[in-house]
Motif scaffolding. Structure first.
Motif, PDB file in Angstrom:
ATOM      1  N   LEU A 258      59.126 130.556  61.031  1.00 23.09           N
ATOM      2  CA  LEU A 258      58.709 130.987  59.860  1.00 23.09           C
ATOM      3  C   LEU A 258      57.377 130.391  59.238  1.00 23.09           C
ATOM      4  O   LEU A 258      57.574 129.572  58.295  1.00 23.09           O
ATOM      5  CB  LEU A 258      59.862 131.070  58.789  1.00 23.09           C
ATOM      6  CG  LEU A 258      60.931 132.232  59.062  1.00 23.09           C
ATOM      7  CD1 LEU A 258      61.855 131.960  57.645  1.00 23.09           C
ATOM      8  CD2 LEU A 258      60.132 133.403  58.282  1.00 23.09           C
ATOM      9  N   ASN A 259      56.150 130.697  60.010  1.00 21.83           N
ATOM     10  CA  ASN A 259      55.034 129.929  59.849  1.00 21.83           C
ATOM     11  C   ASN A 259      54.450 130.733  58.572  1.00 21.83           C
ATOM     12  O   ASN A 259      53.892 131.626  58.488  1.00 21.83           O
ATOM     13  CB  ASN A 259      54.178 130.052  60.712  1.00 21.83           C
ATOM     14  CG  ASN A 259      52.784 129.454  60.560  1.00 21.83           C
ATOM     15  OD1 ASN A 259      52.410 128.609  59.544  1.00 21.83           O
ATOM     16  ND2 ASN A 259      51.731 129.806  61.032  1.00 21.83           N
ATOM     17  N   MET A 260      54.222 129.950  57.237  1.00 19.74           N
ATOM     18  CA  MET A 260      53.548 130.538  56.025  1.00 19.74           C
ATOM     19  C   MET A 260      52.562 129.722  56.029  1.00 19.74           C
ATOM     20  O   MET A 260      51.771 129.510  54.747  1.00 19.74           O
ATOM     21  CB  MET A 260      54.560 130.117  54.766  1.00 19.74           C
ATOM     22  CG  MET A 260      55.710 131.001  54.940  1.00 19.74           C
ATOM     23  SD  MET A 260      55.345 132.619  54.770  1.00 19.74           S
ATOM     24  CE  MET A 260      57.008 133.550  54.597  1.00 19.74           C
ATOM     25  N   GLY A 261      51.614 129.173  56.865  1.00 20.52           N
ATOM     26  CA  GLY A 261      50.361 128.350  56.937  1.00 20.52           C
ATOM     27  C   GLY A 261      49.480 128.771  57.765  1.00 20.52           C
ATOM     28  O   GLY A 261      48.505 128.044  58.106  1.00 20.52           O
ATOM     29  N   GLN A 262      49.377 130.244  58.207  1.00 21.05           N
ATOM     30  CA  GLN A 262      48.302 130.821  58.974  1.00 21.05           C
ATOM     31  C   GLN A 262      47.064 130.682  58.619  1.00 21.05           C
ATOM     32  O   GLN A 262      45.963 130.432  59.089  1.00 21.05           O
ATOM     33  CB  GLN A 262      48.683 132.152  59.467  1.00 21.05           C
ATOM     34  CG  GLN A 262      47.947 132.741  60.449  1.00 21.05           C
ATOM     35  CD  GLN A 262      48.184 132.198  61.750  1.00 21.05           C
ATOM     36  OE1 GLN A 262      48.661 131.018  62.048  1.00 21.05           O
ATOM     37  NE2 GLN A 262      47.815 132.687  62.732  1.00 21.05           N
ATOM     38  N   ALA A 263      46.919 130.569  57.224  1.00 23.56           N
ATOM     39  CA  ALA A 263      45.527 130.377  56.498  1.00 23.56           C
ATOM     40  C   ALA A 263      45.005 128.874  56.940  1.00 23.56           C
ATOM     41  O   ALA A 263      43.755 128.914  56.730  1.00 23.56           O
ATOM     42  CB  ALA A 263      45.696 130.801  55.103  1.00 23.56           C
ATOM     43  N   GLY A 264      45.798 128.231  56.880  1.00 25.41           N
ATOM     44  CA  GLY A 264      45.349 126.788  57.395  1.00 25.41           C
ATOM     45  C   GLY A 264      44.754 126.824  58.503  1.00 25.41           C
ATOM     46  O   GLY A 264      43.528 126.029  58.860  1.00 25.41           O
ATOM     47  N   PHE A 265      45.337 127.250  59.481  1.00 24.45           N
ATOM     48  CA  PHE A 265      44.434 127.560  60.754  1.00 24.45           C
ATOM     49  C   PHE A 265      43.145 128.293  60.986  1.00 24.45           C
ATOM     50  O   PHE A 265      42.063 127.795  61.327  1.00 24.45           O
ATOM     51  CB  PHE A 265      45.554 128.316  62.047  1.00 24.45           C
ATOM     52  CG  PHE A 265      46.620 127.344  62.396  1.00 24.45           C
ATOM     53  CD1 PHE A 265      46.434 126.291  63.411  1.00 24.45           C
ATOM     54  CD2 PHE A 265      47.933 127.438  61.869  1.00 24.45           C
ATOM     55  CE1 PHE A 265      47.536 125.582  63.579  1.00 24.45           C
ATOM     56  CE2 PHE A 265      49.152 126.782  62.312  1.00 24.45           C
ATOM     57  CZ  PHE A 265      48.987 125.855  63.158  1.00 24.45           C
ATOM     58  N   MET A 266      43.299 129.367  60.247  1.00 24.97           N
ATOM     59  CA  MET A 266      41.954 130.254  59.885  1.00 24.97           C
ATOM     60  C   MET A 266      40.945 129.334  59.145  1.00 24.97           C
ATOM     61  O   MET A 266      39.827 129.364  59.652  1.00 24.97           O
ATOM     62  CB  MET A 266      42.236 131.231  59.248  1.00 24.97           C
ATOM     63  CG  MET A 266      43.193 132.303  59.689  1.00 24.97           C
ATOM     64  SD  MET A 266      43.651 133.834  58.517  1.00 24.97           S
ATOM     65  CE  MET A 266      41.992 134.458  58.391  1.00 24.97           C
ATOM     66  N   LEU A 267      41.305 128.235  58.172  1.00 28.92           N
ATOM     67  CA  LEU A 267      40.331 127.674  57.699  1.00 28.92           C
ATOM     68  C   LEU A 267      39.770 126.550  58.342  1.00 28.92           C
ATOM     69  O   LEU A 267      38.519 126.233  58.467  1.00 28.92           O
ATOM     70  CB  LEU A 267      40.921 127.225  56.298  1.00 28.92           C
ATOM     71  CG  LEU A 267      40.161 126.354  55.403  1.00 28.92           C
ATOM     72  CD1 LEU A 267      38.758 126.961  54.996  1.00 28.92           C
ATOM     73  CD2 LEU A 267      40.769 125.823  54.103  1.00 28.92           C
ATOM     74  N   LEU A 268      40.719 125.932  59.218  1.00 28.56           N
ATOM     75  CA  LEU A 268      40.237 124.860  60.229  1.00 28.56           C
ATOM     76  C   LEU A 268      39.164 125.504  61.196  1.00 28.56           C
ATOM     77  O   LEU A 268      38.312 124.604  61.701  1.00 28.56           O
ATOM     78  CB  LEU A 268      41.488 124.288  60.880  1.00 28.56           C
ATOM     79  CG  LEU A 268      42.191 122.857  59.885  1.00 28.56           C
ATOM     80  CD1 LEU A 268      43.220 122.741  60.936  1.00 28.56           C
ATOM     81  CD2 LEU A 268      41.132 122.052  59.981  1.00 28.56           C
ATOM     82  N   GLY A 269      39.554 126.581  61.760  1.00 31.88           N
ATOM     83  CA  GLY A 269      38.545 127.094  62.864  1.00 31.88           C
ATOM     84  C   GLY A 269      37.420 127.532  62.137  1.00 31.88           C
ATOM     85  O   GLY A 269      36.581 127.135  62.705  1.00 31.88           O
ATOM     86  N   ALA A 270      37.170 127.982  60.988  1.00 30.85           N
ATOM     87  CA  ALA A 270      36.048 128.388  60.371  1.00 30.85           C
ATOM     88  C   ALA A 270      35.249 126.706  59.755  1.00 30.85           C
ATOM     89  O   ALA A 270      33.905 126.975  60.222  1.00 30.85           O
ATOM     90  CB  ALA A 270      36.276 129.060  58.871  1.00 30.85           C
ATOM     91  N   TYR A 271      36.015 125.964  59.473  1.00 29.83           N
ATOM     92  CA  TYR A 271      35.216 124.623  59.241  1.00 29.83           C
ATOM     93  C   TYR A 271      34.692 123.935  60.452  1.00 29.83           C
ATOM     94  O   TYR A 271      33.407 123.915  60.735  1.00 29.83           O
ATOM     95  CB  TYR A 271      36.192 123.642  58.439  1.00 29.83           C
ATOM     96  CG  TYR A 271      36.057 123.962  56.799  1.00 29.83           C
ATOM     97  CD1 TYR A 271      34.732 123.697  56.290  1.00 29.83           C
ATOM     98  CD2 TYR A 271      37.166 123.896  56.277  1.00 29.83           C
ATOM     99  CE1 TYR A 271      34.740 123.973  54.956  1.00 29.83           C
ATOM    100  CE2 TYR A 271      37.053 124.133  54.886  1.00 29.83           C
ATOM    101  CZ  TYR A 271      36.074 123.966  54.195  1.00 29.83           C
ATOM    102  OH  TYR A 271      35.663 124.125  52.958  1.00 29.83           O
ATOM    103  N   GLY A 272      35.631 124.226  61.492  1.00 31.81           N
ATOM    104  CA  GLY A 272      35.167 123.621  62.701  1.00 31.81           C
ATOM    105  C   GLY A 272      34.048 124.063  63.289  1.00 31.81           C
ATOM    106  O   GLY A 272      33.022 123.613  63.879  1.00 31.81           O
ATOM    107  N   PHE A 273      33.939 125.610  63.377  1.00 31.14           N
ATOM    108  CA  PHE A 273      32.906 126.392  63.838  1.00 31.14           C
ATOM    109  C   PHE A 273      31.526 126.076  62.945  1.00 31.14           C
ATOM    110  O   PHE A 273      30.504 125.830  63.564  1.00 31.14           O
ATOM    111  CB  PHE A 273      33.075 127.755  64.025  1.00 31.14           C
ATOM    112  CG  PHE A 273      31.833 128.655  64.449  1.00 31.14           C
ATOM    113  CD1 PHE A 273      31.745 128.802  65.621  1.00 31.14           C
ATOM    114  CD2 PHE A 273      31.135 129.425  63.396  1.00 31.14           C
ATOM    115  CE1 PHE A 273      30.695 129.630  65.994  1.00 31.14           C
ATOM    116  CE2 PHE A 273      30.379 130.230  63.719  1.00 31.14           C
ATOM    117  CZ  PHE A 273      29.934 130.237  65.107  1.00 31.14           C
ATOM    118  N   ALA A 274      31.862 126.131  61.745  1.00 34.25           N
ATOM    119  CA  ALA A 274      30.516 126.032  61.039  1.00 34.25           C
ATOM    120  C   ALA A 274      29.951 124.536  60.932  1.00 34.25           C
ATOM    121  O   ALA A 274      28.706 124.570  61.006  1.00 34.25           O
ATOM    122  CB  ALA A 274      31.002 126.568  59.594  1.00 34.25           C
TER     123      ALA A 274
END
Length: 328
Positions: free
Chosen positions: A39-55
């Motif tokens: 029950l992962n309720m933090g998928q947005a955290g992975f999305m934000l980290l990926g966006a920051y890492g790329f940018a």
């Protein structure tokens, strides 16, 4: 009411970059929840980290492939740091920890102490990190029309981005399908159904759950990249609501299915566009303002999520026998 323009906009949402990004994020969540029962309720955290890492990597002068690799590494590191202390938790306890971890990522991104790196609450402007992706396009500059749909070939909301986004989604579906039918996937399904039984067979359930968390997190990070390419990196744009949108998409299409996340994302964004567009046309401003119509659209999303959980938790394509929501 201009029904032609309305239906064109709604249909365009079916293959928009945002639709593809959320489909990919839901595929990652499907690995967590649909396949493994986390029950992962933090998928947005992975999305934000990926966006920051790329940018941030792109702004620092790194090439496209290296920036994507940095995003993947950030997701892997976050999954490992998050998973070591939390994967022994079950049910709602894991949900609480993961949503808190995602909020920590968002708050760190908003911190003024890191404004030179993350832009704090203002975020990172899209023009500062999109150029490497646009330079990789084989298409010439200009606009191309396909039927009623006319978009730029290389700009932010472009055919090039749509092509790449949906190719990535297709590859992710292929990967998940192969994993679901593999011995590794069958072990994850066993963990979802009865973790103690899997342990009794000599399997390291913790290691398998960690692998699933990492894989789903990497897909979430890739979704974060696709999400910010048509816009800017703004931490509040990937907060708690984003996670619940991804959950709605997954449950709408059907957890533990291959194409459920794609169908869910298409229906979610096109229906939301239809509701808001129709209401802007038929509801007088004296009764409900544009901001109130926007809020009402998200109220409909919340009600939809509740109704799905109550009446059809398996979703449109799902099988109720494949869905195990428990709080052990």
């Amino acid at each position: 009411m201009d029904w032609t323009n309305l239906l064109t906009n709604v249909t365009g949402e079916l293959f928009a970059p945002t639709t593809a990004a959320f489909a990919l994020a839901a595929i990652g969540l499907n690995v967590h929840f649909g396949l493994t029962g986390l029950l992962n309720m933090g998928q947005a955290g992975f999305m934000l980290l990926g966006a920051y890492g790329f940018a941030i990597s792109t702004i620092a002068g790194w090439p496209l492939w290296a920036a994507v690799l940095v995003a993947v590494v950030c997701a892997v590191a976050f999954a490992v740091v998050l998973g070591i202390p939390t994967l022994k938790l079950r049910g709602d306890y894991l949900a609480i920890v993961t949503i808190a971890a995602a909020e920590i990522v968002r708050i760190i991104g908003r911190s003024t102490a890191l404004s030179d790196l993350t832009g704090a609450s203002n975020g990172l402007l899209g023009n500062s990190f999109k150029h490497t992706f646009q330079d990789a396009s084989p298409f010439p500059d200009g606009t191309f029309a396909l039927g009623p749909f006319s978009y730029a070939l290389n700009a932010s909301n472009s055919w090039w981005l749509r092509l790449v986004a949906w190719v990535v989604v297709a590859l992710a579906c292929l990967l998940v399908w192969r994993l679901m039918t593999s011995p590794w996937g069958r072990v994850l399904k066993g963990i979802r159904e009865d973790e103690d039984a899997v342990r009794s067979l000599g399997k390291n359930a913790f290691a398998y759950k960690m692998q699933a968390l990492v894989l789903g997190g990497v897909l979430g990070a890739m979704a974060g990249i696709l999400f910010v390419l048509p816009r800017a990196v703004q931490p509040d744009a990937m907060g708690r609501p984003t996670t619940f949108w991804v959950w709605t998409i997954l449950l709408l299409g059907g957890a533990a299915t291959v194409f459920g996340p794609i169908l869910g994302s298409m229906l979610f964004w096109s229906a939301l566009m239809l509701i808001k567009s129709v209401m802007r046309q038929v509801v007088p401003p004296s009764f409900m303002s544009v901001a109130e119509i926007e809020a009402f659209g998200w109220i409909v999303v919340g009600v939809t999520l509740m109704l799905l959980i109550i009446f059809r938790p398996q979703g449109i394509l799902g099988d109720k026998k494949e869905l195990a929501i428990d709080a052990r």
